[in-house]
Design an enzyme around this catalytic site. Structure first.
Site, PDB file in Angstrom:
ATOM      1  CE  LYS A 109      -4.098  -1.808  -0.012  1.00  0.00           C
ATOM      2  NZ  LYS A 109      -5.021  -1.565  -1.125  1.00  0.00           N
ATOM      3  CB  SER A 124      -3.648 -10.684   1.309  1.00  0.00           C
ATOM      4  OG  SER A 124      -2.459 -10.016   1.625  1.00  0.00           O
TER       5      SER A 124
END
Lengths: 91, 335
Positions: free
Chosen positions: B68, B285
Site C-alpha cells: 500500500k 492475503s
C-alpha cells in the site's frame, strides 16, 4: 431462554437483512444450532465440518471472545448478547 | 536483481548476502518505496513441470511494510500536484489497515496530519503502528466491516469538506496508476520480460488492475488472475469479496482473465507452510495469492507465475491467523 445475536453484514443475506435476531439456547453451540433452524445455511459459515468454530470467525458473548471462555460450550444467560464479528476486508 | 527472477532455487546455505555496494543512501523514507525483490517459492508446489517458476514479490519490504505504500504515495503526490492537498488540510480516508499505515507514514514524512477511519476490530498491531506515525484513528463498527468505515468516512467528510483531502483509494485512479508505473515495470524487468501470469488478491483492485494493464501492454498474452475470498464471510484480511461489497470504482472485472475463489483455511495453511518451508512469514492475503498461483501453475507446462505478497505476517500476530495455529495445523495436517 433467549439471547440477542448481532449479525455482521456478510451474513445478513441469511437473516433477511436483519442486523440483530433472537435465538434460543443455553450455550453458544445451541444458539448456533437454533440460528441454523431459523436461517438454514448459516451454521456452515460459522463452523467447520467437525463442528468447531472456523478459525477466522470471531464470536463474542457480551464482548468476551468465546475462545477465552469455553468456546461452543460457553454458557449463556437470558438477555445475553452474542456478536459474530467478521475479519476486515478490502484495502 | 534480474538474476533473482529466474535464478537458483537451490537455497544454497553457503550463499553470501548480496554485496552492500549497491545499498542506497536516500534523503527521505519515501525514496525507499518500491523496487521490491522477487523471491522464488517454486518449492511450495510439488509435482510442477520443471519449466514452471513461482515468484513472489515481497511488498512487505516497502518502508511502510506493505504494497500500500505505492498507491498511498501516488495518491498523495497527485493530490499535491493538483492542489487538492495543501498545507492546512488533513488527509482523511477509510482503510482496513495497510493503506492507513502507508498514509500515516507518508503524512509524517511530508508534514500533513492524517486521520483514518477503520473498523474497530482491525489488528492491534495496525492500530499501534498508525499511532506511532502520529496519525489519528476514528473507529467504525467492526460489525459493518470495511464498508462501514467507507460510509463513516463519507459522513465525516460531508460535514467539513474543505478541511480534508481524501485520497479515496477505492475510486482514485492514482491507485492503479502506482502499480502501472512501478509494480508492473519492476516485474517486467526482473523477469526479463518472461512473466506469463500475474496473480494478486483483490482489496481495492488497484494492484491487479494497474500491474495487469502494464504487463498486458508489454505482452498481451500475459494472464492476469485475481485471488478473491470464496465467501462473503471470510478471514482474508485486506481482501474483498466483490459480490457482497461496495465495488471500488477503480475495479474493472472485465480486464481480468480469471478470478480464483480462495477458501480462508487453505490460505492460512499456506501461510504456515511458507514460514516453515521457505522462511517467509507473511500475511493472510499472501497465502491467498499463493493458493491462486498454485492453481494456475499446476495447469502449466511452462511459465513464470508472479504473485504479490502484500505484507509480512508479524503485523497479524495478535489475530486469528496466528492464534492457536500450531494445534490447528496439526489437526488439519497430521505429520
Amino acid at each position: 431462554m433467549s439471547v440477542q445475536v448481532r449479525i455482521p453484514t456478510p451474513l445478513r443475506r441469511f437473516t433477511g437483512g436483519s442486523e440483530e435476531v433472537a435465538a434460543a439456547g443455553t450455550t453458544v453451540g445451541s444458539v448456533i444450532d437454533d440460528l441454523e433452524r431459523q436461517y438454514a445455511g448459516i451454521k456452515e459459515r460459522l463452523c467447520d465440518n467437525e463442528g468447531q468454530v472456523r478459525r477466522f470467525v470471531n464470536i463474542y458473548v457480551n464482548g468476551d471472545d468465546i475462545r477465552f471462555l469455553n468456546n461452543l460450550d460457553s454458557e449463556l444467560k437470558d438477555g445475553d448478547e452474542l456478536s459474530i464479528v467478521p475479519a476486515i476486508a478490502g484495502g | 536483481m534480474a538474476s533473482s527472477a529466474t535464478g537458483s532455487a537451490s537455497g544454497d546455505a553457503s550463499a553470501r548476502p548480496a554485496s552492500s555496494s549497491h545499498a542506497p543512501r536516500v534523503t527521505s523514507v519515501l525514496d525507499l518505496v518500491g523496487n521490491t525483490p522477487l523471491v522464488d517459492v517454486t518449492k511450495m508446489a510439488k509435482g510442477l513441470s520443471p519449466r514452471v517458476r513461482l515468484l513472489a514479490k515481497l511488498e512487505g519490504l516497502n518502508p511502510g511494510g506493505s504494497v500500500k505504500d505505492r498507491p498511498a504515495l501516488w495518491m498523495m503526490r497527485k493530490g499535491i500536484e493538483s492542489g487538492a492537498l495543501r498545507q492546512g488540510k488533513t488527509v482523511l480516508d477509510s482503510t482496513s489497515g495497510n493503506t492507513g499505515i502507508a498514509l500515516a507514514m507518508i503524512g509524517a514524512a511530508l508534514g500533513y496530519p492524517v486521520s483514518l477511519v477503520m473498523p474497530d476490530n482491525v489488528s492491534l498491531e495496525r492500530k499501534r503502528i498508525i499511532g506511532a506515525f502520529g496519525a489519528k484513528v476514528i473507529y467504525s463498527s467492526g460489525m459493518e466491516g470495511s464498508d462501514g468505515a467507507i460510509l463513516l468516512c463519507r459522513e465525516i467528510l460531508k460535514k467539513d469538506p474543505d478541511a480534508y483531502f481524501k485520497p479515496d483509494q477505492y475510486f482514485n485512479e492514482a491507485n492503479p496508476l502506482a502499480h502501472y508505473e512501478s509494480t508492473g515495470p519492476e516485474i517486467w524487468e526482473a523477469t526479463g520480460g518472461r512473466v506469463t501470469h500475474f496473480v494478486a488478491g483483490i482489496g481495492t483492485g488497484g494492484t491487479v488492475m494497474g500491474t495487469g494493464r502494464y504487463l498486458k501492454e508489454k505482452n498481451r498474452n500475459v494472464q492476469v488472475v485475481a485471488a478473491e475470498p470464496e465467501d462473503a464471510l471470510h478471514g482474508l484480511e485486506g481482501l474483498k469479496h466483490m459480490a457482497s461489497s461496495i465495488v471500488p470504482g477503480i475495479y474493472h472485472e472485465e480486464e481480468l482473465d480469471r478470478k480464483i475463489p480462495v477458501p480462508t483455511e487453505d490460505a492460512y495453511e499456506l501461510c504456515y507452510r511458507l514460514g516453515e518451508e521457505v522462511g517467509l512469514v507473511v500475511g493472510q492475503s499472501s497465502g491467498a495469492a499463493l493458493y491462486a498461483a498454485l492453481q494456475v501453475a499446476r495447469e502449466l507446462d511452462e511459465g513464470i507465475v508472479v504473485m504479490i505478497f502484500c505484507d509480512f505476517g508479524d503485523r497479524y500476530l495478535s489475530t486469528n491467523l496466528w492464534h492457536g495455529w500450531v494445534e490447528w495445523a496439526k489437526r488439519r495436517r497430521p505429520r
